[in-house]
Design a protein around this motif. Structure first.
Motif, PDB file in Angstrom:
ATOM      1  N   ILE A   1       0.850  -1.186   0.000  1.00 12.84           N
ATOM      2  CA  ILE A   1       0.000   0.000   0.000  1.00 12.84           C
ATOM      3  C   ILE A   1       0.889   1.241   0.000  1.00 12.84           C
ATOM      4  O   ILE A   1       1.689   1.440   0.914  1.00 12.84           O
ATOM      5  N   CYS A   2       0.743   2.053  -1.029  1.00 13.62           N
ATOM      6  CA  CYS A   2       1.531   3.276  -1.171  1.00 13.62           C
ATOM      7  C   CYS A   2       0.634   4.504  -1.247  1.00 13.62           C
ATOM      8  O   CYS A   2       1.088   5.582  -1.635  1.00 13.62           O
ATOM      9  N   ALA A   3      -0.642   4.331  -0.902  1.00 15.41           N
ATOM     10  CA  ALA A   3      -1.604   5.423  -1.035  1.00 15.41           C
ATOM     11  C   ALA A   3      -1.625   6.332   0.176  1.00 15.41           C
ATOM     12  O   ALA A   3      -2.285   7.363   0.158  1.00 15.41           O
ATOM     13  N   GLY A   4      -0.909   5.968   1.223  1.00 14.22           N
ATOM     14  CA  GLY A   4      -0.912   6.813   2.412  1.00 14.22           C
ATOM     15  C   GLY A   4      -2.105   6.501   3.290  1.00 14.22           C
ATOM     16  O   GLY A   4      -3.209   6.254   2.796  1.00 14.22           O
ATOM     17  N   PRO A   5      -1.924   6.505   4.610  1.00 14.39           N
ATOM     18  CA  PRO A   5      -3.014   6.159   5.522  1.00 14.39           C
ATOM     19  C   PRO A   5      -3.932   7.335   5.836  1.00 14.39           C
ATOM     20  O   PRO A   5      -4.892   7.186   6.567  1.00 14.39           O
ATOM     21  N   HIS A   6      -3.637   8.520   5.291  1.00 17.66           N
ATOM     22  CA  HIS A   6      -4.370   9.724   5.683  1.00 17.66           C
ATOM     23  C   HIS A   6      -5.384  10.089   4.606  1.00 17.66           C
ATOM     24  O   HIS A   6      -5.088  10.856   3.688  1.00 17.66           O
ATOM     25  N   GLN A   7      -6.576   9.512   4.725  1.00 18.47           N
ATOM     26  CA  GLN A   7      -7.619   9.734   3.738  1.00 18.47           C
ATOM     27  C   GLN A   7      -8.832  10.453   4.329  1.00 18.47           C
ATOM     28  O   GLN A   7      -9.444  11.280   3.670  1.00 18.47           O
ATOM     29  N   SER A   8      -9.163  10.133   5.568  1.00 22.57           N
ATOM     30  CA  SER A   8     -10.345  10.713   6.204  1.00 22.57           C
ATOM     31  C   SER A   8      -9.917  11.748   7.235  1.00 22.57           C
ATOM     32  O   SER A   8      -9.103  11.451   8.115  1.00 22.57           O
ATOM     33  N   PRO A   9     -10.444  12.990   7.167  1.00 17.51           N
ATOM     34  CA  PRO A   9     -10.080  14.019   8.148  1.00 17.51           C
ATOM     35  C   PRO A   9     -10.326  13.549   9.570  1.00 17.51           C
ATOM     36  O   PRO A   9     -11.319  12.861   9.865  1.00 17.51           O
ATOM     37  N   ARG A  10      -9.408  13.920  10.466  1.00 22.96           N
ATOM     38  CA  ARG A  10      -9.498  13.480  11.849  1.00 22.96           C
ATOM     39  C   ARG A  10     -10.718  14.066  12.552  1.00 22.96           C
ATOM     40  O   ARG A  10     -11.357  13.399  13.355  1.00 22.96           O
ATOM     41  N   LEU A  11     -11.021  15.329  12.246  1.00 24.72           N
ATOM     42  CA  LEU A  11     -12.146  15.983  12.901  1.00 24.72           C
ATOM     43  C   LEU A  11     -13.270  16.210  11.907  1.00 24.72           C
ATOM     44  O   LEU A  11     -13.058  16.784  10.836  1.00 24.72           O
ATOM     45  N   ASP A  12     -14.465  15.759  12.258  1.00 25.24           N
ATOM     46  CA  ASP A  12     -15.662  16.039  11.475  1.00 25.24           C
ATOM     47  C   ASP A  12     -16.368  17.212  12.137  1.00 25.24           C
ATOM     48  O   ASP A  12     -16.943  17.063  13.221  1.00 25.24           O
ATOM     49  N   PRO A  13     -16.332  18.407  11.518  1.00 24.30           N
ATOM     50  CA  PRO A  13     -16.925  19.580  12.179  1.00 24.30           C
ATOM     51  C   PRO A  13     -18.387  19.400  12.532  1.00 24.30           C
ATOM     52  O   PRO A  13     -18.869  19.954  13.525  1.00 24.30           O
ATOM     53  N   GLY A  14     -19.114  18.619  11.713  1.00 26.92           N
ATOM     54  CA  GLY A  14     -20.538  18.434  11.986  1.00 26.92           C
ATOM     55  C   GLY A  14     -20.815  17.595  13.215  1.00 26.92           C
ATOM     56  O   GLY A  14     -21.904  17.673  13.790  1.00 26.92           O
ATOM     57  N   ARG A  15     -19.850  16.771  13.622  1.00 24.31           N
ATOM     58  CA  ARG A  15     -20.057  15.885  14.766  1.00 24.31           C
ATOM     59  C   ARG A  15     -19.210  16.252  15.974  1.00 24.31           C
ATOM     60  O   ARG A  15     -19.492  15.803  17.087  1.00 24.31           O
ATOM     61  N   HIS A  16     -18.172  17.052  15.752  1.00 21.87           N
ATOM     62  CA  HIS A  16     -17.268  17.377  16.858  1.00 21.87           C
ATOM     63  C   HIS A  16     -18.002  18.195  17.911  1.00 21.87           C
ATOM     64  O   HIS A  16     -18.697  19.171  17.582  1.00 21.87           O
TER      65      HIS A  16
ATOM     66  N   LEU B   1     -17.120  20.378  19.914  1.00 24.18           N
ATOM     67  CA  LEU B   1     -16.712  21.777  20.042  1.00 24.18           C
ATOM     68  C   LEU B   1     -17.012  22.571  18.775  1.00 24.18           C
ATOM     69  O   LEU B   1     -17.727  23.586  18.821  1.00 24.18           O
ATOM     70  N   PHE B   2     -16.534  22.113  17.642  1.00 21.34           N
ATOM     71  CA  PHE B   2     -16.606  22.925  16.422  1.00 21.34           C
ATOM     72  C   PHE B   2     -17.994  22.924  15.787  1.00 21.34           C
ATOM     73  O   PHE B   2     -18.294  23.802  14.971  1.00 21.34           O
ATOM     74  N   ARG B   3     -18.844  21.983  16.138  1.00 23.40           N
ATOM     75  CA  ARG B   3     -20.198  22.001  15.572  1.00 23.40           C
ATOM     76  C   ARG B   3     -21.027  23.164  16.116  1.00 23.40           C
ATOM     77  O   ARG B   3     -22.063  23.512  15.550  1.00 23.40           O
ATOM     78  N   ARG B   4     -20.564  23.787  17.204  1.00 17.44           N
ATOM     79  CA  ARG B   4     -21.281  24.926  17.771  1.00 17.44           C
ATOM     80  C   ARG B   4     -20.967  26.221  17.043  1.00 17.44           C
ATOM     81  O   ARG B   4     -21.652  27.221  17.235  1.00 17.44           O
ATOM     82  N   PHE B   5     -19.928  26.216  16.227  1.00 17.30           N
ATOM     83  CA  PHE B   5     -19.502  27.459  15.588  1.00 17.30           C
ATOM     84  C   PHE B   5     -20.470  27.821  14.464  1.00 17.30           C
ATOM     85  O   PHE B   5     -20.714  27.021  13.555  1.00 17.30           O
ATOM     86  N   PRO B   6     -21.028  29.037  14.464  1.00 11.36           N
ATOM     87  CA  PRO B   6     -22.029  29.398  13.449  1.00 11.36           C
ATOM     88  C   PRO B   6     -21.434  29.771  12.096  1.00 11.36           C
ATOM     89  O   PRO B   6     -22.148  29.802  11.093  1.00 11.36           O
ATOM     90  N   GLY B   7     -20.123  30.060  12.046  1.00 15.85           N
ATOM     91  CA  GLY B   7     -19.503  30.433  10.782  1.00 15.85           C
ATOM     92  C   GLY B   7     -19.001  29.230  10.011  1.00 15.85           C
ATOM     93  O   GLY B   7     -19.352  28.078  10.290  1.00 15.85           O
ATOM     94  N   GLU B   8     -18.152  29.489   9.022  1.00 21.17           N
ATOM     95  CA  GLU B   8     -17.627  28.420   8.169  1.00 21.17           C
ATOM     96  C   GLU B   8     -16.516  27.659   8.884  1.00 21.17           C
ATOM     97  O   GLU B   8     -15.619  28.251   9.473  1.00 21.17           O
ATOM     98  N   VAL B   9     -16.602  26.333   8.827  1.00 24.34           N
ATOM     99  CA  VAL B   9     -15.545  25.462   9.333  1.00 24.34           C
ATOM    100  C   VAL B   9     -15.111  24.569   8.178  1.00 24.34           C
ATOM    101  O   VAL B   9     -15.928  23.857   7.594  1.00 24.34           O
ATOM    102  N   MET B  10     -13.821  24.616   7.840  1.00 25.68           N
ATOM    103  CA  MET B  10     -13.320  23.822   6.722  1.00 25.68           C
ATOM    104  C   MET B  10     -12.078  23.053   7.146  1.00 25.68           C
ATOM    105  O   MET B  10     -11.394  23.434   8.098  1.00 25.68           O
ATOM    106  N   HIS B  11     -11.828  21.948   6.459  1.00 25.39           N
ATOM    107  CA  HIS B  11     -10.612  21.176   6.705  1.00 25.39           C
ATOM    108  C   HIS B  11      -9.511  21.675   5.781  1.00 25.39           C
ATOM    109  O   HIS B  11      -9.766  22.147   4.663  1.00 25.39           O
ATOM    110  N   ALA B  12      -8.266  21.560   6.234  1.00 24.98           N
ATOM    111  CA  ALA B  12      -7.138  22.038   5.440  1.00 24.98           C
ATOM    112  C   ALA B  12      -7.063  21.340   4.091  1.00 24.98           C
ATOM    113  O   ALA B  12      -6.560  21.910   3.112  1.00 24.98           O
ATOM    114  N   GLY B  13      -7.550  20.100   4.010  1.00 24.74           N
ATOM    115  CA  GLY B  13      -7.533  19.387   2.738  1.00 24.74           C
ATOM    116  C   GLY B  13      -8.402  20.033   1.680  1.00 24.74           C
ATOM    117  O   GLY B  13      -8.224  19.794   0.487  1.00 24.74           O
ATOM    118  N   ASP B  14      -9.379  20.864   2.107  1.00 29.46           N
ATOM    119  CA  ASP B  14     -10.264  21.547   1.165  1.00 29.46           C
ATOM    120  C   ASP B  14      -9.697  22.890   0.703  1.00 29.46           C
ATOM    121  O   ASP B  14     -10.264  23.532  -0.181  1.00 29.46           O
TER     122      ASP B  14
END
Length: 646
Positions: A333-348, A350-363
């Motif tokens: 496997i050479c695809a790298g183990p990092h495919q799914s973001p560690r934090l899901d803003p919609g479920r976290h 802490l961050f699900r309370r934030f009313p503004g935009e929350v984005m992952h660095a991958g985006d």
């Protein structure tokens, strides 16, 4: 001694005492006392103590078969052999009979090995992992009773019946060494696993995938690579409409001298730190040069990998929706183990309370989305976070930069030269062999100099003061963002603890009103195609339980480059799967992996969940020794000084 687990010098004084002071002090005592008639005994014991460990750990491939091994950059301490001879002579000198001397010698070395185990200098590979995990006493009983009883009895018999001249010393040494070495050779045969692989699947065609294809084919294996995208390059292929991969302005943080393949350098006009399009062009050229694309199926995603009997079955899905499956003898496997973001803003919570935009660095893809005057919180202190912080600040946004832990920063260059030339030069391998000079130089010279010149951590920001010494924690080479802090555009913070509306509270620092949050917090470890699980890997390459599954290209050096390590991993992998090299059997692999993790916990502060942080020079030297590509530093020093200096 209760020290922090990542302190690399926690055992410096015990190590110096046990490895150098006691053996040399013992020899000096023998010279000072009237023990001249016992020098034949001295040399038999010393030759035993030198030959058995050296012979069994001289070949890097067979170190894992040694009954026991010493942690010192692949070098056996010759002073320990002197301690064998000195201790035996002193026991004979001060004892009333040879029997008492043998018992005394046995006791001395049981205690000596107990301290070596206590201070993580000695590893015992021939024991089951369950016994080793019980700690030093169980390990000592498991191997020490029989080992030192044999040595003590052999020295006792040699003292009674051995000769005093050179012939007597030679005969006594041979009679002691031969039975033990025959036993160790038998143990080796029981502890080896030789693989014979023909068909190999490679997942991903980035740096690591291309190296794997090239070296597996060079060993005569049949290779099929599956790439989800339309071209080679992996994360270096810029995709503005897809999460992950490089941003528009991404530039390598490792110099081209540590990026290129060993047999295919970058074009001379390439800058020291190429941009992503230059890296992508190089990878495409590399694939063309060695005709690697003929082994790659593009637009084909591996959706699942599972064992089917003794082979591996891969479920494939093409971009048009066509599904199929194929079986292989082995999978890398050479695809790298990092495919799914560690934090899901919609479920976290802490961050699900934030009313503004929350984005992952991958985006994040380019700086055009920043609004002058907006307030941005970037969470995470990696290189992706640093690039985002720098671009946001330069676009007129005010950035709050949050890091849960302390962080080291370094410039890409030292003067006109790439900094990784100075941090990973070969002389470090030499310095690390004796008295831990390398660690002391870092701790006592380099670290204080950095603190004086740039402040603690290479930045002087109190909120981000690192816990680990220099080069014992990941070093962020995107230091441009720190300059934005000096210009007043960036405010450092520790981890966020609470959010109330757009107001964010932190562990350290005043709360802040922000309009947008960027989570540069990494990805969940593990591969979805393997059910989302991570694997226990032998030397960070082979699955400990099943070495027909391997991973290449996801170890991360403190300072250096992932591609250079990926090539060495691929070369070793190819030699093992072709049958040219062998692996220790599974029980031995488990024990070795345990010792590797234990040693690493004392040496590196690794915040990655997969434990993939390595020291470039140490890890690369180990892999190079496995494939016969190590640099003979000591030999060059005395035989070809010009080559050594170069």
């Amino acid at each position: 001694m209760n020290k922090e687990p990542f302190d690399p010098t926690w055992n410096y004084f015990p190590r110096t005492l046990l490895i150098y002071v006691i053996p040399l002090g013992g020899v000096a005592t023998c010279l000072a006392l009237p023990t001249a008639g016992l020098w034949a005994d001295f040399w038999v014991a010393a030759i035993w103590g030198l030959f058995i460990p050296w012979w069994n750990i001289r070949d890097p491939q067979s170190r894992a078969w040694a009954f026991k091994d010493y942690h010192n950059r692949d070098v056996y301490y010759p002073t320990i052999s002197l301690w064998h001879g000195a201790a035996w002579v002193l026991c004979l000198h001060f004892s009333s009979s040879p029997w008492v001397a043998a018992l005394c010698f046995f006791t001395v070395f049981m205690l000596y090995d107990a301290f070596l185990l206590r201070y993580r200098i000695l590893s015992v590979y021939a024991l089951p992992l369950q016994l080793v995990e019980r700690g030093a006493p169980a390990t000592l009983v498991g191997f020490g009773l029989g080992w030192w009883a044999y040595v003590s009895l052999g020295l006792f018999l040699n003292h009674l019946f051995g000769g005093a001249g050179l012939a007597g010393i030679a005969a006594g040494s041979i009679l002691m060494i031969a039975p033990a070495q025959l036993g160790l050779e038998w143990l080796k045969r029981r502890s080896v696993e030789r693989l014979s692989i023909r068909k190999v699947a490679v997942v991903g065609s980035g740096w690591a995938g291309l190296h794997a294809i090239k070296w597996l084919r060079a060993e005569g294996l049949e290779v099929a690579c599956f790439e989800a995208g339309p071209r080679v390059g992996g994360v270096w292929a810029y995709t503005p409409d897809r999460s992950g991969g490089v941003a528009l302005s991404t530039r390598a943080t490792s110099s081209k001298h540590f990026l290129h393949a060993s047999d295919y350098p970058f074009p001379q006009q390439t800058p020291d730190f190429p941009y992503h399009h230059q890296v992508l062009s190089y990878l495409d050229s590399y694939a063309q040069q060695f005709d690697l694309k003929t082994s790659i199926r593009f637009n084909t995603r591996v959706s699942a990998i599972r064992k089917a009997g003794w082979r591996w079955r891969l479920d494939l899905r093409q971009s048009g929706g066509v599904r199929s499956s194929r079986t292989f003898d082995a999978v890398v496997i050479c695809a790298g183990p990092h495919q799914s973001p560690r934090l899901d803003p919609g479920r976290h919570p802490l961050f699900r309370r934030f009313p503004g935009e929350v984005m992952h660095a991958g985006d994040y893809k380019n700086s055009s989305s920043w609004i002058p005057g907006e307030r941005v919180l970037v969470v995470g202190a990696g290189e992706s976070a640093a690039d985002i912080v720098s671009e946001a600040a330069q676009s007129g946004a005010h950035v709050y930069w949050s890091s849960r832990h302390g962080q080291w920063f370094a410039d890409r260059n030292i003067g006109p030269f790439p900094a990784d030339h100075f941090a990973a030069i070969g002389i470090r391998t030499l310095l690390g062999r004796f008295f831990l000079f390398e660690h002391l130089i870092r701790r006592l010279i380099i670290g204080p100099f950095i603190d004086l010149a740039w402040g603690r951590g290479g930045h002087g920001i109190p909120e981000w003061e690192p816990s680990a010494p220099y080069l014992h924690q990941f070093v962020n080479k995107s230091r441009d963002a720190v300059l934005e802090f000096y210009r007043g555009r960036v405010s450092p913070r520790r981890a966020p603890t609470a959010i109330l509306g757009k107001r964010v509270f932190f562990q350290k620092g005043d709360p802040a009103e922000v309009d947008r949050i960027v989570l540069a917090t990494g990805y969940e470890p593990g591969w979805e195609m393997l059910g989302g699980t991570s694997r226990n890997l032998f030397k960070l390459v082979f699955d400990v339980e099943d070495p027909t599954l391997a991973c290449v290209g996801f170890v991360r050096p403190v300072l250096g480059s992932i591609p250079s390590l990926a090539e060495l991993q691929a070369r070793w992998l190819a030699q093992v799967w072709s049958g040219k090299s062998v692996l220790p059997a599974a029980p031995r692999r488990r024990t070795i992996a345990h010792y590797d993790r234990e040693q690493k916990s004392r040496h590196l502060l690794d915040s990655s969940r997969l434990g993939v942080l390595v020291d470039q020079e140490v890890y690369a030297s180990m892999l190079a020794s496995f494939v016969g590509a190590e640099v003979p530093w000591l030999r060059l020093l005395f035989t070809d000084f010009q080559a050594f200096r170069a």
